[in-house]
Motif scaffolding. Structure first.
Motif, PDB file in Angstrom:
ATOM      1  N   LEU A 335       0.829  -1.238   0.020  1.00 52.14           N
ATOM      2  CA  LEU A 335      -0.097  -0.057   0.048  1.00 52.14           C
ATOM      3  C   LEU A 335       0.859   1.288  -0.100  1.00 52.14           C
ATOM      4  N   TRP A 336       2.018   1.306   0.822  1.00 54.73           N
ATOM      5  CA  TRP A 336       3.108   2.406   0.947  1.00 54.73           C
ATOM      6  C   TRP A 336       3.582   2.870  -0.608  1.00 54.73           C
ATOM      7  N   PHE A 337       3.882   1.518  -1.270  1.00 52.49           N
ATOM      8  CA  PHE A 337       4.481   1.844  -2.668  1.00 52.49           C
ATOM      9  C   PHE A 337       3.407   2.316  -3.859  1.00 52.49           C
ATOM     10  N   ALA A 338       2.136   1.802  -3.548  1.00 57.28           N
ATOM     11  CA  ALA A 338       0.906   2.056  -4.581  1.00 57.28           C
ATOM     12  C   ALA A 338       0.373   3.617  -3.987  1.00 57.28           C
ATOM     13  N   ALA A 339       0.658   4.123  -3.143  1.00 59.06           N
ATOM     14  CA  ALA A 339      -0.059   5.106  -2.645  1.00 59.06           C
ATOM     15  C   ALA A 339       0.481   6.360  -3.488  1.00 59.06           C
ATOM     16  N   GLU A 340       0.344   6.591  -4.568  1.00 57.77           N
ATOM     17  CA  GLU A 340       0.640   7.760  -5.106  1.00 57.77           C
ATOM     18  C   GLU A 340      -0.669   8.554  -5.699  1.00 57.77           C
ATOM     19  N   ASP A 341      -1.271   9.090  -5.079  1.00 58.75           N
ATOM     20  CA  ASP A 341      -2.267   9.782  -5.387  1.00 58.75           C
ATOM     21  C   ASP A 341      -3.545   8.869  -5.859  1.00 58.75           C
ATOM     22  N   ALA A 342      -3.701   7.657  -4.730  1.00 58.54           N
ATOM     23  CA  ALA A 342      -4.462   6.559  -5.451  1.00 58.54           C
ATOM     24  C   ALA A 342      -5.837   6.672  -4.589  1.00 58.54           C
ATOM     25  N   THR A 343      -6.981   5.939  -5.158  1.00 61.78           N
ATOM     26  CA  THR A 343      -7.893   5.842  -4.279  1.00 61.78           C
ATOM     27  C   THR A 343      -8.250   4.536  -3.608  1.00 61.78           C
ATOM     28  N   GLU A 344      -9.033   4.440  -2.739  1.00 59.98           N
ATOM     29  CA  GLU A 344      -9.138   3.118  -1.656  1.00 59.98           C
ATOM     30  C   GLU A 344      -9.294   1.806  -2.767  1.00 59.98           C
ATOM     31  N   ALA A 345      -9.929   2.022  -3.958  1.00 61.14           N
ATOM     32  CA  ALA A 345     -10.103   0.856  -4.847  1.00 61.14           C
ATOM     33  C   ALA A 345      -8.821   0.747  -5.454  1.00 61.14           C
ATOM     34  N   GLU A 346      -8.182   1.658  -5.716  1.00 61.28           N
ATOM     35  CA  GLU A 346      -6.784   1.484  -6.581  1.00 61.28           C
ATOM     36  C   GLU A 346      -5.970   0.678  -5.734  1.00 61.28           C
ATOM     37  N   LEU A 347      -5.940   1.211  -4.421  1.00 59.91           N
ATOM     38  CA  LEU A 347      -5.071   0.556  -3.367  1.00 59.91           C
ATOM     39  C   LEU A 347      -5.462  -1.029  -3.287  1.00 59.91           C
ATOM     40  N   THR A 348      -6.815  -1.217  -3.156  1.00 61.92           N
ATOM     41  CA  THR A 348      -7.120  -2.517  -3.286  1.00 61.92           C
ATOM     42  C   THR A 348      -6.812  -3.542  -4.507  1.00 61.92           C
ATOM     43  N   ASP A 349      -6.994  -2.877  -5.549  1.00 60.72           N
ATOM     44  CA  ASP A 349      -6.527  -3.554  -6.738  1.00 60.72           C
ATOM     45  C   ASP A 349      -5.001  -3.925  -6.671  1.00 60.72           C
ATOM     46  N   ALA A 350      -4.123  -2.914  -6.222  1.00 60.71           N
ATOM     47  CA  ALA A 350      -2.670  -3.190  -5.911  1.00 60.71           C
ATOM     48  C   ALA A 350      -2.348  -4.513  -5.130  1.00 60.71           C
ATOM     49  N   ALA A 351      -3.395  -4.559  -4.042  1.00 62.14           N
ATOM     50  CA  ALA A 351      -3.157  -5.458  -3.153  1.00 62.14           C
ATOM     51  C   ALA A 351      -3.478  -6.832  -3.575  1.00 62.14           C
ATOM     52  N   LEU A 352      -4.587  -6.706  -4.399  1.00 64.21           N
ATOM     53  CA  LEU A 352      -4.980  -8.277  -4.970  1.00 64.21           C
ATOM     54  C   LEU A 352      -3.948  -8.595  -6.140  1.00 64.21           C
ATOM     55  N   ARG A 353      -3.197  -7.966  -6.621  1.00 64.63           N
ATOM     56  CA  ARG A 353      -2.087  -7.964  -7.651  1.00 64.63           C
ATOM     57  C   ARG A 353      -0.879  -8.454  -6.865  1.00 64.63           C
ATOM     58  N   GLU A 354      -0.500  -7.979  -5.836  1.00 67.89           N
ATOM     59  CA  GLU A 354       0.665  -8.193  -5.199  1.00 67.89           C
ATOM     60  C   GLU A 354       1.029  -9.371  -4.134  1.00 67.89           C
ATOM     61  N   MET A 355      -0.245  -9.588  -3.512  1.00 71.07           N
ATOM     62  CA  MET A 355      -0.465 -10.468  -2.431  1.00 71.07           C
ATOM     63  C   MET A 355      -1.239 -11.671  -2.656  1.00 71.07           C
ATOM     64  N   PRO A 356      -0.937 -12.552  -1.952  1.00 68.87           N
ATOM     65  CA  PRO A 356      -1.416 -13.949  -2.116  1.00 68.87           C
ATOM     66  C   PRO A 356      -3.077 -13.900  -2.190  1.00 68.87           C
ATOM     67  N   ALA A 357      -3.800 -14.509  -2.826  1.00 69.82           N
ATOM     68  CA  ALA A 357      -5.378 -14.612  -2.836  1.00 69.82           C
ATOM     69  C   ALA A 357      -5.605 -14.839  -1.299  1.00 69.82           C
ATOM     70  N   PRO A 358      -6.678 -13.697  -0.836  1.00 67.01           N
ATOM     71  CA  PRO A 358      -7.317 -13.953   0.688  1.00 67.01           C
ATOM     72  C   PRO A 358      -8.222 -15.046   0.671  1.00 67.01           C
ATOM     73  N   PRO A 359      -8.448 -15.751   1.670  1.00 64.46           N
ATOM     74  CA  PRO A 359      -9.352 -16.741   1.871  1.00 64.46           C
ATOM     75  C   PRO A 359     -10.883 -16.015   1.554  1.00 64.46           C
ATOM     76  N   GLU A 360     -11.628 -17.079   1.227  1.00 63.11           N
ATOM     77  CA  GLU A 360     -13.130 -16.563   0.671  1.00 63.11           C
ATOM     78  C   GLU A 360     -13.867 -15.818   1.647  1.00 63.11           C
ATOM     79  N   HIS A 361     -13.650 -16.203   2.808  1.00 67.02           N
ATOM     80  CA  HIS A 361     -14.361 -15.301   3.896  1.00 67.02           C
ATOM     81  C   HIS A 361     -13.865 -14.031   4.154  1.00 67.02           C
ATOM     82  N   ILE A 362     -12.887 -13.401   3.608  1.00 70.38           N
ATOM     83  CA  ILE A 362     -12.163 -12.177   3.773  1.00 70.38           C
ATOM     84  C   ILE A 362     -12.505 -11.283   2.655  1.00 70.38           C
ATOM     85  N   ASP A 363     -12.875  -9.886   3.312  1.00 69.58           N
ATOM     86  CA  ASP A 363     -13.207  -9.042   2.139  1.00 69.58           C
ATOM     87  C   ASP A 363     -11.850  -8.214   1.892  1.00 69.58           C
TER      88      ASP A 363
END
Length: 384
Positions: A335-363
């Motif tokens: 999130l720190w690297f992605a935070a270049e005037d990014a919306t929360e939705a864009e930060l979420t997209d970055a997290a989904l790209r860079e992090m392992p897939a979360p468990p199904e019950h996690i939003d």
């Protein structure tokens, strides 16, 4: 007539001028406290510290500092602090400086004893310097290549910071410096605890060591590459050690353990870069002022808060802001690297790209939102 004398403090000559409002006996006593580092026939001093037992106006000259108080005992303590502050200020940007005592072996290897006020640095230094050379009891300065600058100031004895007694090392019978060049060999964090029958030495993981060491530095942010410089110094000495003990007189027996090298895998370091926008703005606010933070909405943009330096250590991110270090792991660096005037939705997209897939019950959006809030609270992210 005022009493004037020059002392060697780190790489500076500091002139101490005691106003005639100070009784002659107290002036002579204060001069005697600095006898081990008095410079005879010194050239023009770098800084002059004026001490008085009456109110004096502050000097308009940058090289003159004024210390006024109503007690001769307190004046001696304040003078010691002012001389130290002047000396470290002169080295700003050119040396690493630790709030530490230090002793030297006959071959020039120096052991730094790091810790905040009240941790027992002076007592530990005094115990060790009866067998090893006395380097300093309060401020250790060294260059990027490890060369140590001694500061054999009088030892500050006592509990209250403004009412410590200054005692020259020679009065305690502490050893002189060795003839060999001084070079930093070990950084030790002191951990004095009650009831330790068998004192011991343990290695401190690098990221934990940074969180311990950075608050005990002076002018770290003024160095060109502060985090890389400090980390390189730590690694060159084999990492930080923690000494756990109860009584200072047990410390000399631990010297071999402190200096013993332990095989460890060097971390992968990547410089993120030095920011020129670092600002300790919060310290400039009055206690009654607050910073208005806009409420977040879907269109809110997030960016990195001002910082001085950043460095990745393996998979972790270390961020230096002022004299505070923060260690981010897992989602935090993403999130720190992605935070270049990014919306929360864009930060979420970055997290989904860079992090392992979360468990199904996690939003993922909820996790990102909570983590963004924590980073804002830690003053690592800010709303644009």
């Amino acid at each position: 007539m005022p009493t004037t004398f020059d002392v060697r403090a780190l790489e500076s000559v500091i002139r101490v001028e005691l106003d005639d409002s100070v009784p002659e006996a107290d002036r002579e006593r204060m001069r005697a406290e600095w006898v081990d580092v008095i410079e005879q026939d010194a050239a023009q001093p770098d800084v002059t510290v004026v001490g008085a037992l009456r109110e004096l106006p502050h000097s308009t000259e940058m090289s003159v500092r004024v210390v006024s108080t109503g007690s001769a005992e307190r004046l001696g303590s304040l003078l010691a602090s002012e001389v130290t502050l002047a000396a470290i200020g002169e080295l700003s940007g050119s040396a690493l400086m630790l709030h530490a005592g230090a002793v030297a072996l006959d071959d020039g290897r120096v052991i730094a004893l790091v810790g905040p006020s009240g941790r027992g640095k002076t007592t530990a230094t005094q115990a060790l310097a009866r067998e090893l050379g006395y380097v300093t009891d309060e401020t250790l300065a060294f260059s990027a290549d490890g060369a140590v600058v001694p500061f054999r100031k009088p030892l500050s004895i006592g509990q209250h910071p403004d009412a410590k007694t200054q005692v020259p090392a020679s009065e305690f019978g502490l050893r002189d410096l060795p003839a060999a060049p001084l070079e930093l060999a070990a950084m030790v964090v002191l951990d004095r605890r009650e009831g330790i029958d068998a004192p011991y030495v343990e290695h401190v993981p690098l990221l934990e060591a940074l969180e311990e060491i950075v608050p005990q530095t002076s002018y770290l942010s003024s160095l060109p590459r502060p985090l890389r410089t400090l980390v390189t110094a730590i690694l060159s000495t084999g990492g930080v050690r923690r000494v756990v003990y109860s009584e200072a007189d047990t410390l000399p027996a631990l010297i071999d353990d402190v200096l013993a090298t332990t095989a460890f895998e060097s971390p992968q370091l990547v410089d993120i870069g030095v920011s020129t926008k670092d600002c300790d703005c919060a310290s400039k606010l009055s206690p009654f002022e607050t910073v208005e933070t806009p409420e977040a909405d879907a269109a809110t943009l997030y960016r990195r808060a001002n910082y001085r330096d950043a460095l990745t250590v393996d998979d972790s991110l270390v961020v230096l802001s002022g004299n505070r270090v923060s260690v981010l792991e897992g989602l935090g660096p993403v999130l720190w690297f992605a935070a270049e005037d990014a919306t929360e939705a864009e930060l979420t997209d970055a997290a989904l790209r860079e992090m392992p897939a979360p468990p199904e019950h996690i939003d993922p959006a909820e996790v990102v939102s909570a983590t963004v809030g924590e980073l804002i609270q830690a003053e690592l992210l800010t709303r644009a």
